[in-house]
Design an enzyme around this catalytic site. Structure first.
Site, PDB file in Angstrom:
ATOM      1  N   GLY A 217     -16.401   5.867  -2.964  1.00 34.51           N
ATOM      2  CA  GLY A 217     -16.142   4.635  -2.277  1.00 34.51           C
ATOM      3  C   GLY A 217     -16.830   4.463  -1.005  1.00 34.51           C
ATOM      4  O   GLY A 217     -16.998   5.450  -0.204  1.00 34.51           O
TER       5      GLY A 217
ATOM      6  N   GLY B 236     -16.528   1.435   1.224  1.00 34.03           N
ATOM      7  CA  GLY B 236     -16.054   0.265   1.784  1.00 34.03           C
ATOM      8  C   GLY B 236     -15.563   0.388   3.219  1.00 34.03           C
ATOM      9  O   GLY B 236     -16.452   1.000   4.007  1.00 34.03           O
TER      10      GLY B 236
ATOM     11  N   GLU C  69      -4.861  13.901   5.338  1.00 38.74           N
ATOM     12  CA  GLU C  69      -4.400  13.339   6.495  1.00 38.74           C
ATOM     13  C   GLU C  69      -4.511  11.906   6.762  1.00 38.74           C
ATOM     14  O   GLU C  69      -3.630  11.406   7.573  1.00 38.74           O
ATOM     15  CB  GLU C  69      -5.195  14.097   7.788  1.00 38.74           C
TER      16      GLU C  69
ATOM     17  N   GLY D 205      -3.132   6.760   9.569  1.00 35.42           N
ATOM     18  CA  GLY D 205      -4.555   6.919   9.640  1.00 35.42           C
ATOM     19  C   GLY D 205      -5.053   7.817  10.708  1.00 35.42           C
ATOM     20  O   GLY D 205      -4.976   8.976  10.170  1.00 35.42           O
TER      21      GLY D 205
ATOM     22  N   LYS E 239       3.910   5.948   2.166  1.00 31.68           N
ATOM     23  CA  LYS E 239       3.721   6.754   3.324  1.00 31.68           C
ATOM     24  C   LYS E 239       5.307   7.461   3.591  1.00 31.68           C
ATOM     25  O   LYS E 239       4.965   8.812   3.954  1.00 31.68           O
ATOM     26  CB  LYS E 239       3.058   6.266   4.433  1.00 31.68           C
TER      27      LYS E 239
HETATM   28  N1  LIG Z   1      -8.637   0.811   5.525  1.00 32.02           N
HETATM   29  C1  LIG Z   1      -7.660   1.235   6.437  1.00 32.02           C
HETATM   30  O1  LIG Z   1      -7.419   1.009   7.606  1.00 32.02           O
HETATM   31  C2  LIG Z   1      -7.116   2.466   5.723  1.00 32.02           C
HETATM   32  C3  LIG Z   1      -7.308   2.746   4.400  1.00 32.02           C
HETATM   33  N2  LIG Z   1      -6.799   3.916   3.713  1.00 32.02           N
HETATM   34  C4  LIG Z   1      -6.880   4.094   2.272  1.00 32.02           C
HETATM   35  O2  LIG Z   1      -8.365   4.302   2.152  1.00 32.02           O
HETATM   36  C5  LIG Z   1      -8.782   3.879   0.813  1.00 32.02           C
HETATM   37  C6  LIG Z   1      -9.919   3.098   0.998  1.00 32.02           C
HETATM   38  O3  LIG Z   1      -9.731   1.916   2.068  1.00 32.02           O
HETATM   39  P1  LIG Z   1     -10.675   0.828   2.482  1.00 32.02           P
HETATM   40  O4  LIG Z   1     -11.844   1.658   2.761  1.00 32.02           O
HETATM   41  O5  LIG Z   1      -9.895   0.014   3.486  1.00 32.02           O
HETATM   42  O6  LIG Z   1     -10.884  -0.093   1.090  1.00 32.02           O
HETATM   43  P2  LIG Z   1     -12.098  -0.928   0.845  1.00 32.02           P
HETATM   44  O7  LIG Z   1     -11.617  -1.758  -0.329  1.00 32.02           O
HETATM   45  O8  LIG Z   1     -12.802  -1.447   1.858  1.00 32.02           O
HETATM   46  O9  LIG Z   1     -13.191   0.321   0.053  1.00 32.02           O
HETATM   47  C7  LIG Z   1     -13.032   0.630  -1.155  1.00 32.02           C
HETATM   48  C8  LIG Z   1     -14.141   0.549  -1.928  1.00 32.02           C
HETATM   49  O10 LIG Z   1     -14.182   1.181  -3.087  1.00 32.02           O
HETATM   50  C9  LIG Z   1     -15.046   0.760  -4.107  1.00 32.02           C
HETATM   51  N3  LIG Z   1     -14.791   0.995  -5.557  1.00 32.02           N
HETATM   52  C10 LIG Z   1     -13.804   0.305  -6.236  1.00 32.02           C
HETATM   53  N4  LIG Z   1     -13.678   0.772  -7.412  1.00 32.02           N
HETATM   54  C11 LIG Z   1     -14.735   1.821  -7.358  1.00 32.02           C
HETATM   55  C12 LIG Z   1     -15.374   2.488  -8.356  1.00 32.02           C
HETATM   56  N5  LIG Z   1     -15.097   2.578  -9.742  1.00 32.02           N
HETATM   57  N6  LIG Z   1     -16.332   3.467  -8.181  1.00 32.02           N
HETATM   58  C13 LIG Z   1     -16.501   3.580  -6.658  1.00 32.02           C
HETATM   59  N7  LIG Z   1     -16.277   2.784  -5.713  1.00 32.02           N
HETATM   60  C14 LIG Z   1     -15.334   1.706  -6.058  1.00 32.02           C
HETATM   61  C15 LIG Z   1     -15.052  -1.000  -3.631  1.00 32.02           C
HETATM   62  O11 LIG Z   1     -15.977  -1.655  -4.079  1.00 32.02           O
HETATM   63  C16 LIG Z   1     -14.733  -0.825  -2.192  1.00 32.02           C
HETATM   64  O12 LIG Z   1     -15.943  -0.964  -1.461  1.00 32.02           O
HETATM   65  C17 LIG Z   1      -7.493   3.324   0.156  1.00 32.02           C
HETATM   66  O13 LIG Z   1      -6.929   4.365  -0.471  1.00 32.02           O
HETATM   67  C18 LIG Z   1      -6.687   3.117   1.408  1.00 32.02           C
HETATM   68  O14 LIG Z   1      -5.291   2.895   1.234  1.00 32.02           O
HETATM   69  C19 LIG Z   1      -6.039   4.711   4.318  1.00 32.02           C
HETATM   70  C20 LIG Z   1      -5.954   4.474   5.733  1.00 32.02           C
HETATM   71  C21 LIG Z   1      -6.181   3.409   6.370  1.00 32.02           C
HETATM   72  N1  LIG Z   2      -3.002  -1.070   5.199  1.00 31.03           N
HETATM   73  C1  LIG Z   2      -2.959   0.041   5.885  1.00 31.03           C
HETATM   74  C2  LIG Z   2      -4.069   0.889   6.391  1.00 31.03           C
HETATM   75  C3  LIG Z   2      -3.589   2.285   6.614  1.00 31.03           C
HETATM   76  O1  LIG Z   2      -3.043   2.943   5.982  1.00 31.03           O
HETATM   77  C4  LIG Z   2      -2.092  -0.124   7.105  1.00 31.03           C
HETATM   78  O2  LIG Z   2      -2.056  -1.608   7.526  1.00 31.03           O
HETATM   79  O3  LIG Z   2      -1.454   0.623   7.813  1.00 31.03           O
HETATM   80 NA    NA Z   3      -2.927  10.753   9.785  1.00 30.73          NA
END
Ligand SMILES: NC(=O)C1=CN([C@@H]2O[C@H](COP(=O)(O)OP(=O)(O)OC[C@H]3O[C@@H](n4cnc5c(N)ncnc54)[C@H](O)[C@@H]3O)[C@@H](O)[C@H]2O)C=CC1
Ligand SMILES: N[C@@H](CC=O)C(=O)O
Ligand code: NA
Length: 432
Positions: free
Chosen positions: A13, A15, A133, A138, A209
């Site tokens: 990933g 993103g 973690e 976060g 969570k």
């Molecule tokens: N954004 C945030 O503030 C936080 C996110 N998270 C968690 O972190 C994880 C990622 O979140 P984000 O980065 O925000 O999501 P995002 O949607 O920005 O990034 C996810 C990435 O994974 C890619 N992806 C999808 N299918 C795929 C595959 N088969 N192979 C490889 N890559 C693939 C997507 O194209 C995307 O770029 C999630 O589990 C989310 O719940 C946890 C805490 C905070």
């Molecule tokens: N979507 C979540 C991202 C962090 O876990 C949030 O808004 O808290």
């Molecule tokens: Na944390």
């Protein structure tokens, strides 16, 4: 493995969080090497699509692949870092990696809450680490304290704001009067929201969570299905105004409590007094109170969402997992010996704030009060405003089983004299 050989990681990933993990690995490479005792190297980055313009991301483009599983299986991969999200593919990848002895760092709360047991079992099978973690609150160091520092104590309750997106929306509604859609759009642009923001606003993210926190706090496997969940889409500008009138605000809370040999875990919007420490937690910040028998109350506060803060937590886990790899040790494994019963929401003790539009005629108040008495719900305060058809009653109850409160509201709704139930909110922390 030889201490001089780099520790190599497969990043799944790229993103919001993944790109910041790449940046931090690059920016802090020397310090990370010094802290770990060997350099960290990215063996490959699994993405959904190749050829995307990734701007100035400091990484060799030849590292990108669309074959996540192939990358995980490579012999030169020591650690798997998953920041994709979702359930099915992620579970396959992580189980594959763990069983093969590759330690995992993940931010995937949805998967951990749905089927953390499978991941923990796979980690034990492969003698590998499973760190997560970033999955809760976060950047805030919260899971490691629960998983290690507090293992000499007994946790009795965990209460907090664990979703940044909804806190951003509710804070905007309370302070600037911003509308729901406008605030959600901004939270999404800032990288706080999930890929499907329904998970945030309907409380699924906070419930996941809550399950992870309760599992760690109470040494019991708690899944998302065990968590009572109510989102914040029903919170109106009227509710917020009514809360303000009472010296309160509304927050989406996660509440996990131990009583004897049972636990209750719930997520719902709640009215809290402005004097409550959680009332001042604004923007996308998170805050979590942990109450324990010996330590007393502990509070954890910080950024719960956003790419860079979340990447900080991911990096912390990468360092821990890399050090363990080098020294041939393993982090403490899952602790689920207590196996406490999870109480259904009906047995949870809560308080309600109920706003009713009623007919204004003699005896209305007595009839309404009678319904509360019948269900053994004690009333704390009543406020009546308006006259004739516009009469409005605002009732705050004392604490009672949620089932009794719900039955009271159901019966009130069926009365002729009740024109409508304008809002029902749970109350926490002495409000009302
Ligand atoms: N954004 C945030 O503030 C936080 C996110 N998270 C968690 O972190 C994880 C990622 O979140 P984000 O980065 O925000 O999501 P995002 O949607 O920005 O990034 C996810 C990435 O994974 C890619 N992806 C999808 N299918 C795929 C595959 N088969 N192979 C490889 N890559 C693939 C997507 O194209 C995307 O770029 C999630 O589990 C989310 O719940 C946890 C805490 C905070
Ligand atoms: N979507 C979540 C991202 C962090 O876990 C949030 O808004 O808290
Ligand atoms: Na944390």
């Amino acid at each position: 493995m030889s201490p001089t050989r780099p520790v190599r990681l497969a990043l799944l990933g790229c993103g919001t969080v993944g790109t910041e993990v790449v940046r931090l690995l690059h920016e802090q490479a020397d310090d990370l090497t010094a802290r770990i005792g060997a350099p960290l190297e990215i063996a490959g980055i699994a993405v959904r699509r190749l050829g995307r313009d990734r701007g100035d991301l400091p990484v060799d483009p030849s590292l990108f692949t669309t074959d996540a599983l192939g990358l995980i299986k490579r012999d030169d991969v020591d650690l798997v870092v998953e920041v994709v999200g979702g359930i099915e593919s992620a579970r396959t990848w992580l189980v594959e990696g763990l069983r093969a002895g590759k330690s995992v760092v993940t931010a995937n709360k949805a998967l951990l809450a749905e089927d953390g047991g499978t991941l923990h079992d796979a980690a034990a099978e492969g003698n590998a680490d499973l760190y997560y973690e970033a999955s809760v609150a976060g950047a805030i160091p919260l899971l490691r304290p629960l998983r290690e520092s507090l293992h000499g104590d007994r946790v009795t309750a965990v209460t907090g704001i664990v979703n940044g997106t909804t806190n951003f929306i509710l804070s905007s509604m309370a302070t600037t009067g911003a509308g729901f859609n406008e605030a959600l759009e901004e939270a999404t642009e800032l990288g706080y929201a999930e890929a499907d923001p329904t998970a945030d606003v309907e409380g699924f993210d906070a419930a996941a969570k809550a399950a992870i926190l309760a599992s760690l706090a109470f040494h019991t496997r708690v899944t998302a299905a065990d968590v009572f969940r109510e989102g914040m889409t029903g919170v109106t500008a009227g509710d917020m105004a009514s809360a303000k009138e009472m010296g309160c605000t509304i927050k989406l809370l996660c509440i996990a409590q131990r009583r004897d040999d049972t636990v209750s875990v719930r997520v719902h919007p709640a009215m809290i007094p402005l004097s409550h420490p959680l009332a001042g937690v604004g923007d996308a910040f998170n805050a979590v109170f942990v109450e324990t028998e010996a330590a007393g109350p502990l509070m954890f506060y910080g950024r719960g969402a956003g790419g860079r803060p979340t990447a900080s937590a991911v990096l912390g886990d990468i360092v821990a997992a890399a050090r363990n790899k080098l020294s041939g040790t393993r982090a403490p494994s899952e602790s689920n010996y207590a196996k406490l019963r999870v109480r259904p929401i009906g047995e949870s003790l809560t308080r309600y704030h109920i706003s009713l539009d009623v007919a204004e005629r003699p005896g209305v108040l007595a009839t309404v009060a009678g319904v509360f008495a019948q269900h053994e719900v004690s009333i704390a305060t009543v406020r009546q405003s308006g006259r004739a058809d516009d009469a409005k009653l605002v009732i705050v109850t004392h604490s009672a089983p949620d089932a009794a409160l719900a039955a009271t509201v159901e019966e009130l709704a069926s009365l002729d004299i009740v024109r409508s139930i304008a809002s029902v909110l749970r109350v926490e922390g002495g409000a009302g």
